[in-house]
Design a protein around this motif. Sequence first.
Motif, short mmCIF file in Angstrom:
data_model
loop_
_atom_site.label_atom_id
_atom_site.label_comp_id
_atom_site.label_asym_id
_atom_site.label_seq_id
_atom_site.Cartn_x
_atom_site.Cartn_y
_atom_site.Cartn_z
N MET A 288 0.69 -112.98 26.67
CA MET A 288 1.67 -112.33 25.56
C MET A 288 3.27 -112.77 25.99
SD MET A 288 2.55 -110.40 23.15
CE MET A 288 0.93 -109.76 22.53
N ILE A 289 3.77 -113.58 24.76
CA ILE A 289 5.12 -114.12 25.22
C ILE A 289 5.97 -113.43 24.47
CG2 ILE A 289 6.37 -116.31 24.76
CD1 ILE A 289 4.19 -116.90 26.65
N VAL A 290 7.13 -113.06 25.13
CA VAL A 290 8.52 -112.49 24.37
C VAL A 290 9.55 -113.76 25.02
CG1 VAL A 290 7.53 -110.36 24.25
CG2 VAL A 290 9.04 -110.70 26.14
N GLY A 291 10.47 -113.41 24.08
CA GLY A 291 11.67 -114.31 24.82
C GLY A 291 12.73 -114.12 23.56
N ASN A 292 14.00 -114.60 23.75
CA ASN A 292 14.96 -114.62 22.40
C ASN A 292 14.21 -115.59 21.28
OD1 ASN A 292 16.22 -117.06 22.94
ND2 ASN A 292 17.06 -116.11 24.74
N THR A 293 15.02 -115.43 20.26
CA THR A 293 14.28 -116.32 19.14
C THR A 293 14.43 -117.86 19.60
OG1 THR A 293 15.19 -114.75 17.79
CG2 THR A 293 14.44 -116.89 16.67
N ALA A 294 15.38 -118.19 20.18
CA ALA A 294 15.47 -119.77 20.45
C ALA A 294 14.45 -120.15 21.46
CB ALA A 294 16.93 -119.93 20.95
N MET A 295 14.24 -119.26 22.56
CA MET A 295 13.19 -119.54 23.70
C MET A 295 11.66 -119.49 23.09
SD MET A 295 14.65 -120.02 26.51
CE MET A 295 16.12 -120.55 25.56
N HIS A 296 11.52 -118.38 22.04
CA HIS A 296 10.46 -118.24 21.25
C HIS A 296 10.02 -119.73 20.72
CE1 HIS A 296 8.43 -117.50 17.41
NE2 HIS A 296 7.95 -116.56 18.24
N HIS A 297 10.95 -120.03 19.82
CA HIS A 297 10.87 -121.14 19.09
C HIS A 297 10.48 -122.46 19.95
CE1 HIS A 297 11.73 -119.05 15.44
NE2 HIS A 297 12.25 -119.87 14.87
N VAL A 347 18.06 -112.12 17.13
CA VAL A 347 17.60 -110.84 17.60
C VAL A 347 16.13 -110.94 17.66
CG1 VAL A 347 17.07 -108.29 17.16
CG2 VAL A 347 19.21 -109.40 16.55
N GLY A 348 15.64 -111.47 18.92
CA GLY A 348 14.15 -112.16 18.85
C GLY A 348 12.99 -111.10 19.45
N ALA A 349 11.96 -111.85 19.81
CA ALA A 349 10.60 -110.92 20.15
C ALA A 349 11.16 -110.17 21.52
CB ALA A 349 9.76 -111.87 20.67
N ASP A 350 12.06 -110.74 22.40
CA ASP A 350 12.41 -109.60 23.37
C ASP A 350 13.14 -108.37 22.89
OD1 ASP A 350 14.75 -110.92 22.43
OD2 ASP A 350 15.37 -111.60 24.65
N ALA A 351 13.70 -108.35 21.90
CA ALA A 351 14.47 -107.37 21.28
C ALA A 351 13.43 -106.28 20.92
CB ALA A 351 15.68 -107.68 20.26
N VAL A 352 12.44 -106.88 20.28
CA VAL A 352 11.35 -106.28 19.81
C VAL A 352 10.58 -105.33 20.73
CG1 VAL A 352 9.19 -106.31 18.54
CG2 VAL A 352 11.15 -107.54 17.47
N SER A 353 10.47 -106.23 21.87
CA SER A 353 9.76 -105.75 22.96
C SER A 353 10.69 -104.67 23.71
CB SER A 353 9.71 -106.80 24.06
OG SER A 353 8.69 -106.61 25.02
N ASP A 354 12.08 -104.82 23.81
CA ASP A 354 13.02 -103.79 24.37
C ASP A 354 12.81 -102.33 23.58
OD1 ASP A 354 14.12 -105.33 25.94
OD2 ASP A 354 15.82 -105.95 24.52
#
Lengths: 633, 633
Positions: A288-297, A347-354
């Motif tokens: 399962m990967i999270v990261g900010n949107t740029a890292m994610h992309h 506001v990426g997957a990391d923020a959703v995870s937060d």
Amino acid sequence: MMSEPHVQFQPQGRKVPSKNGRTLLDLANDAGLSIESICGGVGVCAKCKVIVRSGIGSVTPLTSSEKEWLDALELASGMRLACQATVCGDGQIVVEVPQASQRGHHRLLEAGTERKVRPEPAITKVALKLPPATLKDLRADDDRLLEILARKVKGSVRIAQGVHAHLPSAIRKNDWTATVTLFRRSEIIRVEPGDTSDQVFGVAVDIGTTKVVAYLVDLRTGALLHTESMPNPQIPFGEDVIARITYATKNEDGLSKLQTVVASGINELILKLCESRDITPDDILETMIVGNTAMHHVFFGITPQHLAAAPYAPAVRTSLCVDPSHVKVNMYQFGKVCSLPNIAGFVGADAVSDLIASGLYEDRKIGMMIDIGTNTEIIAGNKNRLISCSCASGPAFEGAHIRFGMRAATGAIERVWIDPESHEVRLRTVDDSPPKGICGSGIVDAVAELFKNRLIDASGKINVSSKDDRTRKGKRGLPEFVLATASESGTGEEITITQHDIQEIQLAKAAIFTGVSILMKKLRLRASEIDRVYAAGAFGTYVDAASAIAIGMYPDVSVERISFIGNAAGSGARMCLKSTKMRDLADELSKKVEYVELAAEKNFQSEFAQAMFLPHRDLSRFPGAASRLRGRP
Amino acid sequence: MMSEPHVQFQPQGRKVPSKNGRTLLDLANDAGLSIESICGGVGVCAKCKVIVRSGIGSVTPLTSSEKEWLDALELASGMRLACQATVCGDGQIVVEVPQASQRGHHRLLEAGTERKVRPEPAITKVALKLPPATLKDLRADDDRLLEILARKVKGSVRIAQGVHAHLPSAIRKNDWTATVTLFRRSEIIRVEPGDTSDQVFGVAVDIGTTKVVAYLVDLRTGALLHTESMPNPQIPFGEDVIARITYATKNEDGLSKLQTVVASGINELILKLCESRDITPDDILETMIVGNTAMHHVFFGITPQHLAAAPYAPAVRTSLCVDPSHVKVNMYQFGKVCSLPNIAGFVGADAVSDLIASGLYEDRKIGMMIDIGTNTEIIAGNKNRLISCSCASGPAFEGAHIRFGMRAATGAIERVWIDPESHEVRLRTVDDSPPKGICGSGIVDAVAELFKNRLIDASGKINVSSKDDRTRKGKRGLPEFVLATASESGTGEEITITQHDIQEIQLAKAAIFTGVSILMKKLRLRASEIDRVYAAGAFGTYVDAASAIAIGMYPDVSVERISFIGNAAGSGARMCLKSTKMRDLADELSKKVEYVELAAEKNFQSEFAQAMFLPHRDLSRFPGAASRLRGRP
């Protein structure tokens, strides 16, 4: 023999017993609960605030230090300075240690706090006993398997591409006993001989811009088995997100290179995680990967190009689920690599995870999650409404653009306290090593202390007319303050904080507070109405909450309302790895959370300009900080 | 001026006009409808049977030849020999030419007959005009696309792995006009700039053991655009299915090699198909694969090992759908490679395809589909019940184990007729070239003719006591019959048919009829109750239906009940490529069709032993053939 008093410490979550005649600070330290203190226990740094919840009669009365450093509200709540309060009776004492006063909360950083979730992983295993194929039972292997499985798993189940090839040998090898691995109970991603249902592993990965952290999770129990981390191997291609987007966009194979290096890094971490439990990457069934949107992309091989220019639209909001080979992750070949959804370009997957880790989305009371980094994500609201933004806070908190700035490595000044009388400076450094430079939490402390002691004014200007011999004009005539003299420092050279450094911190904190302020206005909130501030991420964990409020970076709430949730991106990712309910919730939340593009806000400039002041041009926004300032010389 | 008679020919499906004073044979040939004839139009080979449906008064009366060659039932139905019937009036004549009498039906072979299906392909394109991303419309690219698409396509749609990477540039490149390619209206497999919705191509592939045929189909209209074929490039690794299974199983990389060569072959065919329409493999969005179960398994990289030993269970029955890269097919990278389902280890996706092409599954009357090859698949029944089996008929019909056997290449004897009086032999060869050998249809004709002329008896024994100078003892004392003398042949050597050859054909036809017979018994059917026999595949198309019945290979129906459906595997694949309804039907049928494992049938041996006779030991199973025999000297 005198009966020992029973002192119970309550750090948010733990309990510690202790003895008579000693300070609460000592007892807490004995109990392994490291409380903040910088002044050496003389009652002047006010970092060791604790709340005596019961048994106040068994503690010595308030000292003059405490009367000076604690305000009326704090005193009313039973707050004490742990270094000043001594146990003196034989009753039971319950002491709550706010997270802000716990040195130990730093240890939260990698793991992050994790709320309990019932393991309902996407990956499950089912062991099956199949009837053998005979001339009287001519069913095809897939029919045979699916028909037996249907007795245990409801609904339609399909076999994933590539798994068919392993089916015939897998079901025959161990006398028609086999174990099926399911993804979301609808897709067979593996068939193995025998019963392997006690081996179900997954990995959660937080791809931070500077650090990649990976967690090995037992998907049956939900237990965190091991954690590994490394600096993000993309750093040589660009320090920050924008530099990496540029690299990915301007170089023909830029995106592919960035993807490959981060995937290789993750593979290294997976290998180490596996070694810790004597398993192999082939045993990892989901990542399962999270990261900010740029890292994610970039990780998913999607151009981050459009994140770099207005309107900063992400290519992908919805959560992804791909084959390991598609993203070059070394794990079980037909396993899954999934991501949490994004909310917006910054506001990426990391923020959703937060958000998932904070629990903010289910609170009735209003909360605010702040994850500070080069970009700071803020999500505010409660179960009814959530609103988010991203602030370009820049890399100052990571030590960049700060003359003696450095990362929080050995010798970095992480805590600063200035004696109000003597202007004597006390420092704490990482690993208690002689100071070599200053890291983010240190510089915020320094600015807060300089301001509280009126060595800088509300505009941030250093008061060179001060009689203090640490305040002076530097080489090029610019004012500076000496944090460590050449003899004190570990480098043999002075460590100073310059006028320019202070301005960098003002810019950074103003960027953050502009976001805080605009969200508060959208929600028509005053600071006093914020029940809880969730401070996420490395910097949010290390920075002193009181200092952060003093300079006007966080909203003006009392420090015990600040919860440090550590690497919440990692903990949210683990929660979603082990629970499809949380995952589905993340999908819902990413749709539900409103996004405010600060750059498109009319009052952005004026908000920003006001937030440049310490703590703010409009002191009615910082009533607590203002009242503490009024009490000073 | 005399008024011309109007002669209308009705080959199953076409109409042909014509003129007075000439034979129906000549007129049909003039009209481009090539009617079978071997005897040169002298009325003695009886291959040119036609039925005069109306206008019998405008045709000359029955000749003595016709009275001799046509039985009472045939005469009653208006059947004539086209070479004997001459137009003699001015009325309208409607002549039906049974498929068995059409030389033209050979041309069906590659394309196969295709029943009309409404194009409802799995692959569809939708052109979209998207609202541009602005600071007031910050939606992510995926949300933007999916929200606009939702206005045109109902239900949940997801974006396939890998497509996300192309999304940002695709939607921006042509001013926010883009075309989405959908798979089954639920998965976006491509996003292209601009409107490309007029370009929707798919390929159907029939992987035969000996030949691979590929068809390019326009998925919007359903039109067949082009056909290409090649010998199966796996042949060097094993002539037949069992040899290839052995190769795949005994060699470590055997399966992978076989997969790679057949995929490369398919890629060559795709390239040629594309060149024919000036498109590229990147334009091919879906490939539909059919083949027997072993070819299917090998193509999908699934071991065929267990097909080779009892109980012959296939690994996979259900239809598959995989990524092109998974099976190394060169086409649009995120397109689909799908298969039809299998029924059993030796009744594969090709048989399902035959069934779809035949329409047997929707008939009220009973039919039987026979696809002859090294393994012969038979499916019998009607819309209520369908039952299938596979017969190990061996490679004799492909010329193997036959002394002068050869494939149906130039110079192969494909038709044989023996004059009942003189025992003169007439031959037709492929391309009318001097004879070099004999192919399957020729040898079946030869055996039928030898038997009808009592040159062999019902046990297949050559009657060496015959006064015929073509019947004799050969080199090793074994009886043989000379088909072509050294001077007649194209090789300068005699071409004979040996006792051993006849036995091979008996074994092969007995294998087939055992299947036919067991299925008939399961369905409690007499031959007269079979309304239609669908002869599929190469051999089924080339072999003379009357000869096949005469030797007891097909059930004893009248020849006009035999429909040649050509390469039905290919046509069924095309039908399913262009219609998801047909595809879903195939999935249903593969479950519904019962499978009889002949090897597990108690009466298999006795059925087989009886079927070794010409046409059968139990002549009550062949009443028509028996009555025709009784009429002979």
